[in-house]
Structures are given as structure tokens and as C-alpha cells.
Scaffold this motif. Sequence first.
Motif, PDB file in Angstrom:
ATOM      1  N   ILE A  88      36.198  24.039   6.751  1.00  0.00           N
ATOM      2  CA  ILE A  88      37.521  24.461   6.275  1.00  0.00           C
ATOM      3  C   ILE A  88      38.576  23.440   6.702  1.00  0.00           C
ATOM      4  O   ILE A  88      39.395  22.986   5.891  1.00  0.00           O
ATOM      5  CB  ILE A  88      37.884  25.861   6.821  1.00  0.00           C
ATOM      6  N   ASN A  89      38.540  23.065   7.959  1.00  0.00           N
ATOM      7  CA  ASN A  89      39.505  22.082   8.461  1.00  0.00           C
ATOM      8  C   ASN A  89      39.332  20.720   7.795  1.00  0.00           C
ATOM      9  O   ASN A  89      40.304  19.997   7.572  1.00  0.00           O
ATOM     10  CB  ASN A  89      39.369  21.941   9.982  1.00  0.00           C
ATOM     11  N   ASP A  90      38.090  20.383   7.472  1.00  0.00           N
ATOM     12  CA  ASP A  90      37.855  19.100   6.810  1.00  0.00           C
ATOM     13  C   ASP A  90      38.409  19.111   5.387  1.00  0.00           C
ATOM     14  O   ASP A  90      38.915  18.094   4.901  1.00  0.00           O
ATOM     15  CB  ASP A  90      36.360  18.783   6.785  1.00  0.00           C
ATOM     16  N   LEU A  91      38.335  20.261   4.710  1.00  0.00           N
ATOM     17  CA  LEU A  91      38.927  20.351   3.366  1.00  0.00           C
ATOM     18  C   LEU A  91      40.452  20.230   3.447  1.00  0.00           C
ATOM     19  O   LEU A  91      41.074  19.569   2.608  1.00  0.00           O
ATOM     20  CB  LEU A  91      38.525  21.677   2.698  1.00  0.00           C
ATOM     21  N   LEU A  92      41.050  20.829   4.455  1.00  0.00           N
ATOM     22  CA  LEU A  92      42.494  20.677   4.647  1.00  0.00           C
ATOM     23  C   LEU A  92      42.851  19.204   4.863  1.00  0.00           C
ATOM     24  O   LEU A  92      43.846  18.701   4.312  1.00  0.00           O
ATOM     25  CB  LEU A  92      42.953  21.503   5.853  1.00  0.00           C
ATOM     26  N   LEU A  93      42.020  18.503   5.633  1.00  0.00           N
ATOM     27  CA  LEU A  93      42.230  17.068   5.876  1.00  0.00           C
ATOM     28  C   LEU A  93      42.037  16.271   4.590  1.00  0.00           C
ATOM     29  O   LEU A  93      42.807  15.342   4.302  1.00  0.00           O
ATOM     30  CB  LEU A  93      41.254  16.578   6.953  1.00  0.00           C
ATOM     31  N   LEU A  94      41.012  16.633   3.815  1.00  0.00           N
ATOM     32  CA  LEU A  94      40.737  15.918   2.558  1.00  0.00           C
ATOM     33  C   LEU A  94      41.941  15.979   1.627  1.00  0.00           C
ATOM     34  O   LEU A  94      42.290  14.980   0.977  1.00  0.00           O
ATOM     35  CB  LEU A  94      39.507  16.517   1.875  1.00  0.00           C
ATOM     36  N   TRP A  95      42.570  17.150   1.540  1.00  0.00           N
ATOM     37  CA  TRP A  95      43.742  17.285   0.678  1.00  0.00           C
ATOM     38  C   TRP A  95      44.885  16.382   1.162  1.00  0.00           C
ATOM     39  O   TRP A  95      45.593  15.780   0.346  1.00  0.00           O
ATOM     40  CB  TRP A  95      44.180  18.736   0.615  1.00  0.00           C
ATOM     41  N   ASP A  96      45.063  16.284   2.459  1.00  0.00           N
ATOM     42  CA  ASP A  96      46.077  15.368   2.994  1.00  0.00           C
ATOM     43  C   ASP A  96      45.744  13.922   2.623  1.00  0.00           C
ATOM     44  O   ASP A  96      46.626  13.137   2.268  1.00  0.00           O
ATOM     45  CB  ASP A  96      46.166  15.504   4.520  1.00  0.00           C
ATOM     46  N   TYR A 106      48.083  13.186  -7.232  1.00  0.00           N
ATOM     47  CA  TYR A 106      48.170  14.464  -6.537  1.00  0.00           C
ATOM     48  C   TYR A 106      49.622  14.783  -6.187  1.00  0.00           C
ATOM     49  O   TYR A 106      50.339  13.929  -5.676  1.00  0.00           O
ATOM     50  CB  TYR A 106      47.314  14.443  -5.267  1.00  0.00           C
ATOM     51  N   LYS A 107      50.035  16.010  -6.488  1.00  0.00           N
ATOM     52  CA  LYS A 107      51.414  16.436  -6.266  1.00  0.00           C
ATOM     53  C   LYS A 107      51.505  17.297  -5.009  1.00  0.00           C
ATOM     54  O   LYS A 107      50.640  18.138  -4.741  1.00  0.00           O
ATOM     55  CB  LYS A 107      51.925  17.234  -7.476  1.00  0.00           C
ATOM     56  N   VAL A 111      49.050  20.434  -3.767  1.00  0.00           N
ATOM     57  CA  VAL A 111      48.215  20.217  -2.591  1.00  0.00           C
ATOM     58  C   VAL A 111      48.620  21.143  -1.440  1.00  0.00           C
ATOM     59  O   VAL A 111      47.773  21.813  -0.836  1.00  0.00           O
ATOM     60  CB  VAL A 111      48.285  18.739  -2.143  1.00  0.00           C
ATOM     61  N   TYR A 112      49.916  21.216  -1.154  1.00  0.00           N
ATOM     62  CA  TYR A 112      50.374  22.088  -0.069  1.00  0.00           C
ATOM     63  C   TYR A 112      50.108  23.556  -0.395  1.00  0.00           C
ATOM     64  O   TYR A 112      49.786  24.351   0.495  1.00  0.00           O
ATOM     65  CB  TYR A 112      51.862  21.880   0.189  1.00  0.00           C
ATOM     66  N   PHE A 148      54.516  23.589  -7.423  1.00  0.00           N
ATOM     67  CA  PHE A 148      53.912  24.748  -6.757  1.00  0.00           C
ATOM     68  C   PHE A 148      53.962  25.893  -7.762  1.00  0.00           C
ATOM     69  O   PHE A 148      54.891  26.691  -7.783  1.00  0.00           O
ATOM     70  CB  PHE A 148      54.673  25.083  -5.480  1.00  0.00           C
ATOM     71  N   ASP A 149      52.978  25.942  -8.631  1.00  0.00           N
ATOM     72  CA  ASP A 149      53.035  26.883  -9.751  1.00  0.00           C
ATOM     73  C   ASP A 149      51.766  27.711  -9.918  1.00  0.00           C
ATOM     74  O   ASP A 149      51.606  28.400 -10.925  1.00  0.00           O
ATOM     75  CB  ASP A 149      53.329  26.126 -11.054  1.00  0.00           C
TER      76      ASP A 149
END
Length: 460
Positions: A88-96, A106-107, A111-112, A148-149
Motif C-alpha cells: 500500500i505504501n509503495d503504491l502511494l510512493l509510485l503515485w508521487d 499526471y495531474k 493523483v492526490y 479532482f473529479d
Amino acid sequence: MKTRLTLILAALMVSVNLSFAQQDEECMNNLQIFSEFAKKKNYNDAYQPWMAVRTKCPKFNRAIYQYGERILDDKIQNSNGAEKVAFINDLLLLWDQSLEYYPQYYKKGKVYGDKAQLMYDYKKELKLDNETVYKAFDKAYTEDKDNFDNPKGLYTYFSVMVDLFDEKKRAVQEMFDKYDDLNDKVETEVIKYSGLLNPLVEKEEAGKTLTDKEPSYKKSYESYLNAYDQISSGMERKLGDRANCEVLIPLYERDFEQYKTDDVWLKRSVNRMYAKECTDDPLYIKLVKAYDAAAPSSDTKVFVADLLMKDGKESEAFKYLEQAYSLETDPIKKANRAVKIGITLKNKGRYAQARTYLENSLRLNPSNGRPHLLIASMYASSANSCGDTNFNKRAVFWLAAQEAEKAGRLDPTLRGLSEQSKTSYEAKAPSKSEIFQEGNSGETINISCWIGRSIKVPNV
């Protein structure tokens, strides 16, 4: 000496270039391997070569982030405990990292928003409180509201705000403000997707064939509109009794003097009082008058008309409704305004005028099927008074069924209700045996009174 130095530098350059070439070759090979596995949804075997490319060559290809999300999501779904938390944490990092290395694709808002939703979905595993999750959503909203939609994200954002209110960590006005903010956002998105959908609906209704790609576009736009419709009602349910008259009236009484010239505060207060049926309280009248004085608009004219209706001044009220319609310039908002006016006229029994506004709404926003259901209900209500024989009176239900069917055909959010209404109306229309006895199969019946339409008797 100079020649020797030149040779050494040349050798170093060759060595560096060879190193990069080898690295590129290694990354290319691993990219091809994980891509093939990922395309076949074999995410487990894709993981190692994907990680090799991601670690060595994070800027090598956007596929690292496109497929990476799916690979890590699969890992999350098929793991437990500390291993699951790590993925889970790695996916959060991947998005960053996707924002860092490919900001052109990527917007921030998306992403946020995705990060916040993942944090909410795994709040227990990550040991996060509502405050942390809310701040994650708030970052998406405040830093890039336009992107953010995601309907689910918007709903979750509000839901967490309500949870914080219940925990006494947010004031009631903050909760109302966020509700109104997100309602405005949803309205913006509905206008956008309605504008994209309407030309396709009009094209189909005109008997033209959609291009190869247009059916998928149409399905996507309908899906978004359906989702936004669901979260609007979901937000209202979540708010529930936290916004009843006992809460609203003392709150707005307290703040009125401070905000009596603030048109945004007045608009939201009036809308909330109206939605929660607090319109009999004297405060509502005070708010409406202040709103109309601060920022006369299409909205304020509707609320003034409502007050006049309550006082029995219908003729004057309808003039304000006409002003409200003429003042609106945005096609979708004008269509929505026409629906509200149509409903007001319908409730007063002015069916012909109501239908005019509802048909205007359909011309402006043909993908909204609600006007068809309203027109159908007026036809059904008039069946007993429109026709010279019992058969012809009940034939009106065929017309009502036809109108109800249009609603579901044009608006996917209404398909269930459309089919239910159509079935109900058809059950009240003449049966096959009655058509046979009447001997008018296939004939056209002209319906009198305000309806002024014709209907063809079904062939039997």
C-alpha cells in the motif's frame, strides 16, 4: 602529455556511454518482459522485472507507472499483514513518482485524490485517523480542484468531513460549507458531461448513426452523470438530520448580521433552508429578501416567487419565474431552471404552461430525461378529463407511457423508474380485447383539452 590525457578522457567517455547503453538494454529487456506479463494480467510474474526497471531507470518509460499501479494493486489484494501495508505504501510512493517523472501526463488533483482514497480504503491497516485522511483529500481539492473529479473521491471527501463533525472536530458551518463546495463541484461536472453527451443524444434522436468511437464516449459520459447523480443523493443522505431546521435556524439567525450582504453565504443559506423545508420560518423570508437585494439573479427570482406563492400572489409570482428563466444564460442551468419552473406550474395545475417549460428544458439539455417523466405524469393525471369516451380517455395512458419510455432511453439514471412508470401507464390503457371490441386497431386518436396531441391505437 596532452595526447595521453585526451586518450584517457576518450576512454572514459566510451566507458560511460557503454555503461548507459548496457543499462538501457537491460531496462528495455525488463520493460518488454513485465509489459507482456502485465498485458496478460499475470501481475505476479511482472513484479520482479517491473521493479528492476523502476529502480534502475525510473524515467525510462511511462509504462512503469501505468502498469505499476495494476501490479501493486494486485499485490495489495493478494497479501496480508505487514506485507500488505508495504505494498500500500509503495503504491502511494509510485503515485508521487509518477508526478515527479511524468508531470505532463499526471495531474495533481487525480493523483492526490487517488492517494487519499487508498488511504481511506486502508485506514485501519495504515493506522490512520479521519483527520489525516481528510487532509489528504483536502490537498487534492485545494491544489487542483479542476482535476479532482472522481465521483467516489468527492463523496468520500464529504463523508470524512461529516465523520469529523460527529467527532466534534469540525464546526457545523464548516460541514455545510464543504457540502456546498462539493455540490458546486458536482454541478460543474454535470454541466461538463451533459454538454459532451447532448450532441450524441441529439444525433441518435435524429436517426443518424454514431461513429465507431462515439458509442463508447456516450457510455462513458452517461456513466459519469449516473455516478454524480448517485453521490449527490448520497451526500444528502450522509448529511441527514445534521442539517434539519432545528440546527439551521439558530445558526443562520446568529450569523445573519455578519453575512447579510454576502451573496455566497446568503445563497447557500437560502438553498439549505429551502431544501430542508424550513420556508415557513420568518428567517427564511429575511434571508430571501437579503439575497435578492445583495445579488439579484435567476436564483433569487425563484425564491421570491416562492414567497409570493405562499402569499397567494400567483400572477406576480409567475412573472418572477419568467424573469428567472430569461436571466439564466448557461444552457444546462437554464434547462434546470425550466424544470423547476415546470414543476411549480405543474403543482399549481397549470399543465399546458408547465409542459412548455419542460419541453424547453429538453431542447436545452436533451440527455436529462426527468422532464419526460413529469410530462407523462401530467398526461396520466389528465386522462379522466381529456376524451369524449371512456376508451379515448384511457388512451391517454398510451401517450403517458410513450413519454415515460423516452426518459429511460435518453437518461441512464432513470431507466428503472422509466420502465416502472411505462408499465404502470400501459396497465391502465385499453386492453387488447377492448381494442378488438372497439374495432379501431391502428387508428389515430386525437386527444383534446390542454394535451392537444394524438396517439395511435396499437395493432392487435
